[in-house]
Enzyme design. Sequence first.
Site, PDB file in Angstrom:
ATOM      1  N   LYS A  18     -11.377  32.060   7.506  1.00 35.33           N
ATOM      2  CA  LYS A  18     -10.374  30.988   7.635  1.00 35.33           C
ATOM      3  C   LYS A  18      -8.996  31.510   7.241  1.00 35.33           C
ATOM      4  O   LYS A  18      -8.006  31.245   7.927  1.00 35.33           O
ATOM      5  CB  LYS A  18     -10.754  29.799   6.740  1.00 35.33           C
TER       6      LYS A  18
ATOM      7  N   GLN B 134     -14.418  24.088   0.207  1.00 35.10           N
ATOM      8  CA  GLN B 134     -15.598  24.675   0.834  1.00 35.10           C
ATOM      9  C   GLN B 134     -16.877  24.093   0.226  1.00 35.10           C
ATOM     10  O   GLN B 134     -17.016  24.020  -0.999  1.00 35.10           O
ATOM     11  CB  GLN B 134     -15.567  26.206   0.660  1.00 35.10           C
TER      12      GLN B 134
ATOM     13  N   ASP C 152     -10.627  18.641   7.135  1.00 36.77           N
ATOM     14  CA  ASP C 152     -12.063  18.717   7.392  1.00 36.77           C
ATOM     15  C   ASP C 152     -12.572  17.408   8.017  1.00 36.77           C
ATOM     16  O   ASP C 152     -13.698  17.358   8.512  1.00 36.77           O
ATOM     17  CB  ASP C 152     -12.781  18.908   6.047  1.00 36.77           C
TER      18      ASP C 152
END
Length: 295
Positions: A54, A98, A121
């Site tokens: 990422k 995460q 997200d």
Amino acid sequence: MTARLIDGKAHAEALRARIATDVAALKASHGVVPGLAVVLVGEDPASQVYVRTKGHQTLDVGMASFEHKLAADTSEADLLALIARLNADPAVHGILVQLPLPGQLTPNTVILAIDPDKDVDGLHPVNAGRLAQAAPGDPLDFPVSCTPLGCLMLLQDTLPSLRGLDAIVIGRSVLVGKPVAQLLLREDCTVTMAHSRSRDLAALCRRADIVVAAVGRPGMVGGDWIKPGATVIDVGINRVALPDGKTRLVGDVDFAAALEVAGAITPVPGGVGPMTVACLLHNTVRAAWKRVGAK
Ligand code: GUN
């Protein structure tokens, strides 16, 4: 018949090129560099790989990347304090924590603390609610979970129209199954949501023009479950052991068998996976444009 391969890597590369152009336009017009903050708690090896990928891809499209690596025993109070700082930081347009998190941290509490407009997200209940309420034709002007958005983009690039098609989504997770079903409903598909307790899954699947498999069971969807010519999106990423002791990544679909029947199919790896990170960057640049009040 041999199905057309849906090349997720190539689609993701094309999407990243469009994002890079968009990032440059935002810089030129408003002097704003979109920033993505990624928070990693602990040292899970798979998560470390994802976070590194990422970070690289964020920089590659011209955005700013902020990585926050915290010890595995970080307290919830400390993590929430970091999220509060990132929420208030004008250089940060997107925040991703995460998952999975170590046991002392409650994912729902952590996700709830993220400003919904920075929740790139798409996991915050406000964004899940915005998606649940989106009618056909309504703009997706809020972050949508990255893997479901990637599935939708691949389908839109593969099929001339989704309107009226029969779609089956196998798996009812909050991360994938539910949002994929809502996105396809918004595209005027007739959506069946199936799961491990569904009766005669094979027969339900055989009716579908679109199959999205997100159950986490290697090769569960057999070739004889697929309607000839159907489009198959395999979200599964399962590591299986081979007789020689090595391991291999496989999807939820019996790829070799489905390839002979389907019209188009995503491989694993190289299908949906690459789209997930590209969609994260897409959500971040969209969040930055929204902040300056444009687009
Ligand atoms: N871990 C594996 N996939 C994801 C994802 O899409 N988002 C977050 N936050 N963590 C993940």
